[in-house]
Design an enzyme around this catalytic site. Sequence first.
Site, PDB file in Angstrom:
ATOM      1  N   GLU A   1      18.965  28.654  12.878  1.00  0.00           N
ATOM      2  CA  GLU A   1      19.074  28.167  14.257  1.00  0.00           C
ATOM      3  C   GLU A   1      20.348  28.651  14.936  1.00  0.00           C
ATOM      4  O   GLU A   1      20.640  28.277  16.062  1.00  0.00           O
ATOM      5  CB  GLU A   1      18.963  26.642  14.299  1.00  0.00           C
ATOM      6  CG  GLU A   1      19.849  25.904  13.336  1.00  0.00           C
ATOM      7  CD  GLU A   1      19.631  24.394  13.358  1.00  0.00           C
ATOM      8  OE1 GLU A   1      18.942  23.880  14.243  1.00  0.00           O
ATOM      9  OE2 GLU A   1      20.192  23.717  12.466  1.00  0.00           O
TER      10      GLU A   1
ATOM     11  N   ASP B   1      17.879  24.880  18.806  1.00  0.00           N
ATOM     12  CA  ASP B   1      19.263  25.351  18.763  1.00  0.00           C
ATOM     13  C   ASP B   1      19.348  26.866  18.853  1.00  0.00           C
ATOM     14  O   ASP B   1      20.265  27.400  19.465  1.00  0.00           O
ATOM     15  CB  ASP B   1      19.946  24.867  17.478  1.00  0.00           C
ATOM     16  CG  ASP B   1      20.455  23.447  17.635  1.00  0.00           C
ATOM     17  OD1 ASP B   1      21.006  23.136  18.709  1.00  0.00           O
ATOM     18  OD2 ASP B   1      20.270  22.639  16.717  1.00  0.00           O
TER      19      ASP B   1
ATOM     20  N   HIS C   1      15.275   9.793  24.668  1.00  0.00           N
ATOM     21  CA  HIS C   1      14.364   8.823  24.046  1.00  0.00           C
ATOM     22  C   HIS C   1      13.150   8.558  24.921  1.00  0.00           C
ATOM     23  O   HIS C   1      12.029   8.466  24.449  1.00  0.00           O
ATOM     24  CB  HIS C   1      15.088   7.486  23.835  1.00  0.00           C
ATOM     25  CG  HIS C   1      15.937   7.498  22.624  1.00  0.00           C
ATOM     26  ND1 HIS C   1      16.921   6.584  22.400  1.00  0.00           N
ATOM     27  CD2 HIS C   1      15.932   8.324  21.551  1.00  0.00           C
ATOM     28  CE1 HIS C   1      17.482   6.841  21.244  1.00  0.00           C
ATOM     29  NE2 HIS C   1      16.918   7.898  20.719  1.00  0.00           N
TER      30      HIS C   1
ATOM     31  N   CYS D   1      10.296  24.724  13.163  1.00  0.00           N
ATOM     32  CA  CYS D   1      10.242  23.277  13.407  1.00  0.00           C
ATOM     33  C   CYS D   1      10.851  22.889  14.747  1.00  0.00           C
ATOM     34  O   CYS D   1      10.996  21.707  15.044  1.00  0.00           O
ATOM     35  CB  CYS D   1      10.900  22.517  12.267  1.00  0.00           C
ATOM     36  SG  CYS D   1      12.625  22.951  12.040  1.00  0.00           S
TER      37      CYS D   1
HETATM   38  C1  PEP Z   1      16.028  22.868  16.252  1.00  0.00           C
HETATM   39  O1  PEP Z   1      17.218  23.081  16.515  1.00  0.00           O
HETATM   40  O2  PEP Z   1      15.095  23.566  16.669  1.00  0.00           O
HETATM   41  C2  PEP Z   1      15.649  21.726  15.413  1.00  0.00           C
HETATM   42  C3  PEP Z   1      14.407  21.549  15.012  1.00  0.00           C
HETATM   43  O3  PEP Z   1      16.610  20.843  15.107  1.00  0.00           O
HETATM   44  P1  PEP Z   1      17.142  19.737  16.123  1.00  0.00           P
HETATM   45  O4  PEP Z   1      16.253  19.693  17.319  1.00  0.00           O
HETATM   46  O5  PEP Z   1      17.131  18.475  15.351  1.00  0.00           O
HETATM   47  O6  PEP Z   1      18.520  20.247  16.406  1.00  0.00           O
HETATM   48 MG    MG Z   2      18.792  22.112  15.409  1.00  0.00          MG
END
Ligand code: PEP
Ligand code: MG
Length: 583
Positions: free
Chosen positions: A440, A464, A197, A511
């Site tokens: 992922e 991930d 955070h 993302c």
């Molecule tokens: C990722 O794994 O890249 C992703 C965007 O999801 P999170 O970071 O929420 O696992």
């Molecule tokens: Mg992820």
Amino acid sequence: MYTLHGTGIGRGIAMGHALIWDQEQSTIPMHHLDQSQVDSEIGRFSHAISLVRSELRRVQDTLPESAPPETAAFIDVHLMMLDDPVISQQPVESIAQQRLNAEWALKNHGDTLVAFFEGIADPYLRTKKEDVAQVVDRVMDVLLQSGSTAIESTRTVDTPLDGKIIVARDVSPADAITLRHRHMVAFITSLGGPISHTAILARSLGIPAVVGMHDVLSTIQDGDPLIVDAANGTVIVAPDTSTIEFFERKHTEQRDRESRLTKVLGKAVVTQDNEPVSILANIELPDDVTALQGSGAAGVGLYRTEFLFMNRNESPSEEEQYSAYCQVLKSVSGPVTIRTLDLGADKQIAGARVESNVQVTPALGLRAIRLCLSEPALFKPQLRAIFRAALFGEARVMIPMLSSLQELEQSLAIIREVRAELKRDGIAFNEDVPIGGMIEVPAAAIAADLFARKLDFLSIGTNDLIQYTLAIDRVDDSVNYLYDPLHPSVLRLIHSVLKAGREARIPVAMCGEMAGDTHFTRLLLGLGLREFSMEPSQLLEVRQQILSSRITDVEPIANAILACKDTDTLYQQLEQLNAMSVS
Ligand code: PEP
Ligand code: MG
């Protein structure tokens, strides 16, 4: 002069002098009380809890307007943790029944709660251990009261901190805000990782920071002149004159660049050779949409809905989810990609800790879509809420952590079932919500062509994907150094997912954090990425990088990078790619 390395947060450069904020509470007094002391010790403990509560509320009440929207939520988390019985009541019982002094009682229960969170598989929930430790530290500071350490005076006295770089074991989100008010220029911590955070907040507040510098408290002395280079995750101790001059120049260039950046907002997001590119934002809470106004984001590429389920004892109802999704959809023009729950198995019903029967599941266990498929009572209300809310905007559903085609088939079957039920019950909903999947897990990346045939879009979750491909726990700072978006295996996977999307004629977005890092923008453009989704604070820089690139120039170098046989050549090529100026 020497240089220390850690994990950089943000891109800023800061110069100043170290202020050691030593939270090492090695001398926590531990003793048994006489029966006659018990009542006053309970009073002392309760007083400390209420002092911390008022302090956190004061921070919340005085948040500057410029504070990012998630700030208040972070402080709420600390207020909630403070009210958790393990922190606020169980120590009272230990004082009364075992006659432990307040500090000892607090330490025992705080350690138990930290250990609980440490054992959780879900990376987000695991980072909560830092929040718990920060709240416990706060109460402990008040109890210790001795004022013998710098932290006491730093925290309780409102002296300005101009030119000071805080060096601490950890900094809580609330401390980051208070210290920023007092003009702290940067902070360095021995704990923490890039997705805590505090890190997210520091990034949004524009505070340069380097975290996870394990021995920093025994290396840096109070008053040492320091340069913090967040982009490179380095701290230069006692820099010489030429190094200072170099960083002063770099700092000025950076400021000039930032003021120039806002000018790119009005322009369409196209490359120099007119290739349109979408840039979208990642959000966590409905209120985050306010940060998108004027940011130039074309929509939301990742809405992490699990935040709605956290820090509470009951899952949100379908109605509560419906109104949260409506709020986001109504205020965003453009697509809103709602990711279905990405939670770990430890919290199937409650959003927070379960007192007993806790199933600690490994990172490779029952999480995300796996959990949703095994708990339709969790999954179906969310899907219903999304399809209903989708009448108010451009919703897309995105399924996280797909690894097998059977899982995808099962998810699609549940989606069909939910639609049929809504229809049967005469409930208004949008029947045409595109369904996409996150790529992922390496298995899904390798077989992306098979997933692409059944989905409307894909989105690469590099956080991930890198974790699983390179077998490194993304929240374990002892293996952070292995986290490498440029690893050939990662680049090959990204490339083949983009190719699978092109062949199936469906869009592929990215993302994960990699999409918001300008070091990789041109490389990703060259590999074929046309949809980038990132933290709102990264949008301008990435936009600028796209505007200054030409696909016909970046493509051949990206392909050469993909074919590189050794790391040195790869880094050289990337440097050449990023340095390339467009006439
Ligand atoms: C990722 O794994 O890249 C992703 C965007 O999801 P999170 O970071 O929420 O696992
Ligand atoms: Mg992820």
